[in-house]
Design a protein around this motif. Structure first.
Motif, PDB file in Angstrom:
ATOM      1  N   TRP A   1       0.826  -1.212   0.000  1.00  0.00           N
ATOM      2  CA  TRP A   1       0.000   0.000   0.000  1.00  0.00           C
ATOM      3  C   TRP A   1       0.857   1.256   0.000  1.00  0.00           C
ATOM      4  CZ3 TRP A   1      -4.999   0.197  -1.022  1.00  0.00           C
ATOM      5  CH2 TRP A   1      -5.691   1.389  -0.780  1.00  0.00           C
ATOM      6  N   GLU A   2       1.988   1.220   0.700  1.00  0.00           N
ATOM      7  CA  GLU A   2       2.894   2.368   0.713  1.00  0.00           C
ATOM      8  C   GLU A   2       3.417   2.672  -0.691  1.00  0.00           C
ATOM      9  OE1 GLU A   2       6.110   2.098   3.477  1.00  0.00           O
ATOM     10  OE2 GLU A   2       4.848   1.242   5.051  1.00  0.00           O
ATOM     11  N   LEU A   3       3.699   1.629  -1.462  1.00  0.00           N
ATOM     12  CA  LEU A   3       4.277   1.815  -2.798  1.00  0.00           C
ATOM     13  C   LEU A   3       3.228   2.119  -3.849  1.00  0.00           C
ATOM     14  CD1 LEU A   3       6.861  -1.124  -2.774  1.00  0.00           C
ATOM     15  CD2 LEU A   3       7.281   1.283  -2.248  1.00  0.00           C
ATOM     16  N   ASP A   4       2.009   1.639  -3.648  1.00  0.00           N
ATOM     17  CA  ASP A   4       0.936   1.823  -4.636  1.00  0.00           C
ATOM     18  C   ASP A   4       0.369   3.230  -4.499  1.00  0.00           C
ATOM     19  OD1 ASP A   4      -1.034   1.455  -6.505  1.00  0.00           O
ATOM     20  OD2 ASP A   4      -2.334   0.261  -5.201  1.00  0.00           O
TER      21      ASP A   4
ATOM     22  N   ASP B   1       7.331   2.810  -8.804  1.00  0.00           N
ATOM     23  CA  ASP B   1       6.803   2.556  -7.458  1.00  0.00           C
ATOM     24  C   ASP B   1       7.696   1.567  -6.708  1.00  0.00           C
ATOM     25  OD1 ASP B   1       4.563   4.186  -7.886  1.00  0.00           O
ATOM     26  OD2 ASP B   1       3.404   2.530  -8.737  1.00  0.00           O
ATOM     27  N   LEU B   2       8.038   0.467  -7.363  1.00  0.00           N
ATOM     28  CA  LEU B   2       8.823  -0.581  -6.696  1.00  0.00           C
ATOM     29  C   LEU B   2      10.213  -0.079  -6.329  1.00  0.00           C
ATOM     30  CD1 LEU B   2       8.634  -3.525  -5.789  1.00  0.00           C
ATOM     31  CD2 LEU B   2       9.667  -4.187  -7.962  1.00  0.00           C
ATOM     32  N   ALA B   3      10.749   0.832  -7.138  1.00  0.00           N
ATOM     33  CA  ALA B   3      12.087   1.364  -6.856  1.00  0.00           C
ATOM     34  C   ALA B   3      12.126   2.113  -5.526  1.00  0.00           C
ATOM     35  CB  ALA B   3      12.537   2.286  -7.990  1.00  0.00           C
ATOM     36  N   ARG B   4      10.988   2.598  -5.050  1.00  0.00           N
ATOM     37  CA  ARG B   4      10.950   3.332  -3.784  1.00  0.00           C
ATOM     38  C   ARG B   4      11.026   2.408  -2.570  1.00  0.00           C
ATOM     39  NH1 ARG B   4       6.539   5.344  -2.549  1.00  0.00           N
ATOM     40  NH2 ARG B   4       5.122   4.768  -4.222  1.00  0.00           N
ATOM     41  N   HIS B   5      10.962   1.091  -2.787  1.00  0.00           N
ATOM     42  CA  HIS B   5      11.003   0.159  -1.658  1.00  0.00           C
ATOM     43  C   HIS B   5      12.295   0.331  -0.856  1.00  0.00           C
ATOM     44  CE1 HIS B   5      10.541  -3.469   0.700  1.00  0.00           C
ATOM     45  NE2 HIS B   5      11.732  -3.878   0.297  1.00  0.00           N
ATOM     46  N   ASN B   6      12.124   0.430   0.440  1.00  0.00           N
ATOM     47  CA  ASN B   6      13.264   0.556   1.366  1.00  0.00           C
ATOM     48  C   ASN B   6      14.194   1.690   0.958  1.00  0.00           C
ATOM     49  OD1 ASN B   6      14.720  -0.125   3.641  1.00  0.00           O
ATOM     50  ND2 ASN B   6      15.901  -1.720   2.627  1.00  0.00           N
ATOM     51  N   ASP B   7      13.586   2.826   0.602  1.00  0.00           N
ATOM     52  CA  ASP B   7      14.338   4.045   0.297  1.00  0.00           C
ATOM     53  C   ASP B   7      15.319   3.827  -0.860  1.00  0.00           C
ATOM     54  OD1 ASP B   7      14.961   6.699   0.550  1.00  0.00           O
ATOM     55  OD2 ASP B   7      16.437   6.401   2.150  1.00  0.00           O
TER      56      ASP B   7
ATOM     57  N   SER C   1      18.926  -1.615  -6.894  1.00  0.00           N
ATOM     58  CA  SER C   1      19.411  -0.914  -8.083  1.00  0.00           C
ATOM     59  C   SER C   1      18.349  -0.875  -9.170  1.00  0.00           C
ATOM     60  CB  SER C   1      20.671  -1.590  -8.617  1.00  0.00           C
ATOM     61  OG  SER C   1      20.359  -2.861  -9.179  1.00  0.00           O
ATOM     62  N   SER C   2      18.438   0.139 -10.014  1.00  0.00           N
ATOM     63  CA  SER C   2      17.461   0.288 -11.096  1.00  0.00           C
ATOM     64  C   SER C   2      17.591  -0.844 -12.113  1.00  0.00           C
ATOM     65  CB  SER C   2      17.650   1.632 -11.789  1.00  0.00           C
ATOM     66  OG  SER C   2      18.954   1.744 -12.343  1.00  0.00           O
ATOM     67  N   LYS C   3      18.811  -1.352 -12.315  1.00  0.00           N
ATOM     68  CA  LYS C   3      18.986  -2.472 -13.237  1.00  0.00           C
ATOM     69  C   LYS C   3      18.245  -3.712 -12.749  1.00  0.00           C
ATOM     70  CE  LYS C   3      23.428  -1.030 -15.214  1.00  0.00           C
ATOM     71  NZ  LYS C   3      24.867  -1.367 -15.388  1.00  0.00           N
ATOM     72  N   MET C   4      18.268  -3.948 -11.452  1.00  0.00           N
ATOM     73  CA  MET C   4      17.552  -5.108 -10.925  1.00  0.00           C
ATOM     74  C   MET C   4      16.048  -4.884 -10.977  1.00  0.00           C
ATOM     75  SD  MET C   4      17.416  -8.105  -9.877  1.00  0.00           S
ATOM     76  CE  MET C   4      19.165  -8.464  -9.803  1.00  0.00           C
ATOM     77  N   ILE C   5      15.592  -3.671 -10.730  1.00  0.00           N
ATOM     78  CA  ILE C   5      14.159  -3.381 -10.855  1.00  0.00           C
ATOM     79  C   ILE C   5      13.696  -3.663 -12.277  1.00  0.00           C
ATOM     80  CG2 ILE C   5      12.417  -1.560 -10.785  1.00  0.00           C
ATOM     81  CD1 ILE C   5      13.267  -2.386  -8.022  1.00  0.00           C
ATOM     82  N   ASP C   6      14.490  -3.248 -13.254  1.00  0.00           N
ATOM     83  CA  ASP C   6      14.141  -3.518 -14.657  1.00  0.00           C
ATOM     84  C   ASP C   6      14.062  -5.017 -14.928  1.00  0.00           C
ATOM     85  OD1 ASP C   6      14.035  -0.823 -15.171  1.00  0.00           O
ATOM     86  OD2 ASP C   6      16.076  -0.710 -15.997  1.00  0.00           O
TER      87      ASP C   6
ATOM     88  N   PHE D   1      23.219  -5.802  -6.040  1.00  0.00           N
ATOM     89  CA  PHE D   1      22.074  -4.945  -6.362  1.00  0.00           C
ATOM     90  C   PHE D   1      21.365  -4.314  -5.173  1.00  0.00           C
ATOM     91  CE2 PHE D   1      20.485  -9.365  -6.384  1.00  0.00           C
ATOM     92  CZ  PHE D   1      19.461  -9.302  -5.456  1.00  0.00           C
ATOM     93  N   ASN D   2      21.801  -4.524  -3.936  1.00  0.00           N
ATOM     94  CA  ASN D   2      21.150  -3.881  -2.793  1.00  0.00           C
ATOM     95  C   ASN D   2      22.210  -3.165  -1.967  1.00  0.00           C
ATOM     96  OD1 ASN D   2      19.944  -3.335  -0.186  1.00  0.00           O
ATOM     97  ND2 ASN D   2      18.275  -4.695  -0.781  1.00  0.00           N
ATOM     98  N   VAL D   3      22.323  -1.863  -2.156  1.00  0.00           N
ATOM     99  CA  VAL D   3      23.429  -1.124  -1.550  1.00  0.00           C
ATOM    100  C   VAL D   3      23.293  -1.052  -0.034  1.00  0.00           C
ATOM    101  CG1 VAL D   3      22.331   1.149  -1.784  1.00  0.00           C
ATOM    102  CG2 VAL D   3      24.836   0.955  -1.799  1.00  0.00           C
ATOM    103  N   GLU D   4      22.076  -0.929   0.499  1.00  0.00           N
ATOM    104  CA  GLU D   4      21.889  -0.825   1.949  1.00  0.00           C
ATOM    105  C   GLU D   4      22.316  -2.116   2.647  1.00  0.00           C
ATOM    106  OE1 GLU D   4      21.127   1.773   3.637  1.00  0.00           O
ATOM    107  OE2 GLU D   4      20.716   3.109   1.956  1.00  0.00           O
ATOM    108  N   LYS D   5      21.855  -3.237   2.134  1.00  0.00           N
ATOM    109  CA  LYS D   5      22.212  -4.509   2.769  1.00  0.00           C
ATOM    110  C   LYS D   5      23.675  -4.862   2.526  1.00  0.00           C
ATOM    111  CE  LYS D   5      17.570  -6.422   2.990  1.00  0.00           C
ATOM    112  NZ  LYS D   5      16.668  -7.546   2.667  1.00  0.00           N
TER     113      LYS D   5
END
Length: 482
Positions: free
Chosen positions: A231-234, A245-251, A255-260, A379-383
């Protein structure tokens, strides 16, 4: 954590009229506090501040087996089956069409089942599957799960929020296929059911009044977390989310390449992804569980499919460099010096220890105890930064933990549920048990929200209502395990 987004169009989250943080899906009940036993469905609910008000027990839905139990004189499970087989048994004997089942008709049906099915897995598939099918598709689970929602004491508080029944059912179905359907075919076979713990969990539904203890499939708290995150992303609340929308997950951690790649069809099915560039809530269930627990077989397969750009069944050094380039740019933007690719590659090869030089296979990653570290590096810079702060010895120690230790997903869901409930409680006025009145603006918004609040969440081609479930392509390549 990402901030809450625009107000939800759904009704109030607790007592009608209480204030709720802007991103919370209004009308979605929360369960009792962690560790608090579920309320007995036969007792009047406690009206303590902040808990959902549970209405009187509603009449069982048609097909739940009331007439069936009356005619057979049964108070629990039939024929030695667990209690929550009652809806499949009732429907299997024709009760869904007639509203009741005679003893003669039921016995004839059960004898036929025993003659052709020699274990619980085969019987369960026979009872739920469409005529002539020896496998289960997603729609087959709907009547069974609707009966769980209608009659399980741990979900009695959900009766007054019927618009969320389909959300919960969709979540459980996706979790069943995520765990059980190891072939990714969209068809659960008897063999897959035997190898899973699903039927043991169905049996536990009868013994465990707290639905949240059944964390593998049925937990309401896990559904609550998944749906609130969706709901937060939608942002426009059309029950679909785009790549933006999905790119906003967890701030924007991924990476955008993985979202694609997620939207490329590597791990999603259906016309909406390919034509409209949007994924459904069902797709999001798979994404979130895979993102928060990268150690399970399904999650490793999920991310391997995304990283395998050419689909040859192995990750080449070119593919690893393709994803690492963006990680380097993001680290540079954070004023963090990134390792050169060659140094990073040496670390990852030492970590995975692939059998063939220059290529990493799915088997290599499944044998590696630190697959989550491998994936987050690319692909996940935070983790990735979280892993960098830990020594490899401590990471291995965490991966070796056995017994009652929580999985990464269970730990994440427990933490997020507590945070979401605290944020929701922070929006409640201290009213000593009295409900806050809606402001004139809220009253107008509530009138606008009503149509969407009762909008069907999924659609089904049957008398059960309509269900828009996760669709799979059933090509030959999908039927083969990775």
């Amino acid at each position: 954590r990402a901030p809450w987004v625009c107000p939800s169009p759904l009704p109030s989250a607790r007592a009608r009229g209480t204030a709720v943080p802007a991103g919370h899906p209004r009308g979605l009940p929360r369960l009792q506090s962690r560790g608090e036993p579920p309320q007995d469905a036969g007792l009047p609910p406690r009206q303590s501040r902040g808990e959902p008000r549970v209405p009187p027990a509603s009449r069982p839905a048609r097909g739940c087996g009331s007439g069936f139990r009356a005619e057979l004189g049964l108070s629990g499970g039939a024929c030695g089956c667990p209690l929550y087989w009652k809806a499949p048994l009732f429907c299997g004997a024709g009760g869904e069409r007639t509203g009741s089942v005679s003893v003669h008709k039921f016995v004839a049906m059960w004898r036929k089942v025993l003659l052709s099915c020699h274990d619980d897995a085969a019987r369960f598939v026979h009872l739920l599957a469409s005529p002539g099918c020896n496998y289960l598709v997603q729609e087959d689970f709907v009547p069974f799960l609707q009966d769980v929602v209608n009659t399980h004491p741990g979900l009695s508080f959900l009766k007054e929020a019927s618009e969320f029944h389909s959300r919960y059912i969709t979540t459980v179905i996706q979790r069943i296929f995520y765990t059980v359907n190891r072939s990714w075919s969209g068809r659960i076979t008897c063999a897959e059911l035997r190898r899973s713990t699903f039927l043991q969990n169905v049996a536990l539904l009868e013994e465990e009044p707290d639905i949240n203890q059944l964390t593998e499939f049925f937990s309401y708290e896990h559904f609550y977390v998944i749906y609130c995150k969706f709901w937060e992303l939608d942002a426009d609340h059309d029950l679909l989310i785009s790549a933006r929308d999905l790119a906003r997950h967890n701030d924007h951690a991924i990476s955008s390449k993985m979202i694609d790649r997620i939207f490329s069809g590597a791990v999603t099915r259906g016309r909406k992804v390919q034509k409209e560039g949007k994924i459904s809530y069902a797709d999001f269930v798979w994404f979130l569980i895979s993102e928060e627990d990268k150690k399970t077989p399904t999650s490793i397969e999920y991310w391997f499919r995304c990283m395998d750009l050419d689909g040859d069944g192995a990750l080449s050094m070119f593919e690893l460099e393709y994803f690492y380039e963006e990680q380097c740019r993001r680290l540079d933007s954070m004023a963090i010096e990134a390792l050169p690719f060659q140094d990073c590659l040496c670390q990852m090869l030492d970590l995975v220890k692939p059998r063939s030089e220059g290529r990493i296979t799915l088997r290599d990653l499944k044998c590696c105890r630190l697959a989550d570290v491998f994936f987050d590096t690319f692909f996940n810079v935070e983790k990735y930064l979280d892993h960098e702060q830990k020594e490899q010895v401590s990471l291995l120690r965490e991966s070796d933990s056995d017994g009652p230790e929580l999985s990464d997903w269970e730990r994440y869901a427990a933490e997020e549920y507590d945070i979401l409930v605290a944020e929701e409680a922070a929006g409640d006025p201290w009213d000593e048990g009295y409900e806050a009145e809606l402001s004139p603006a809220e009253q107008k918004l509530s009138a606008l929200r009503t149509p969407l609040a009762h909008r069907p969440f999924f659609e089904a081609p049957s008398a059960l209502g309509a269900v828009d479930l996760y669709e799979y392509a059933c090509g030959d390549d999908d039927r083969q395990p990775l």
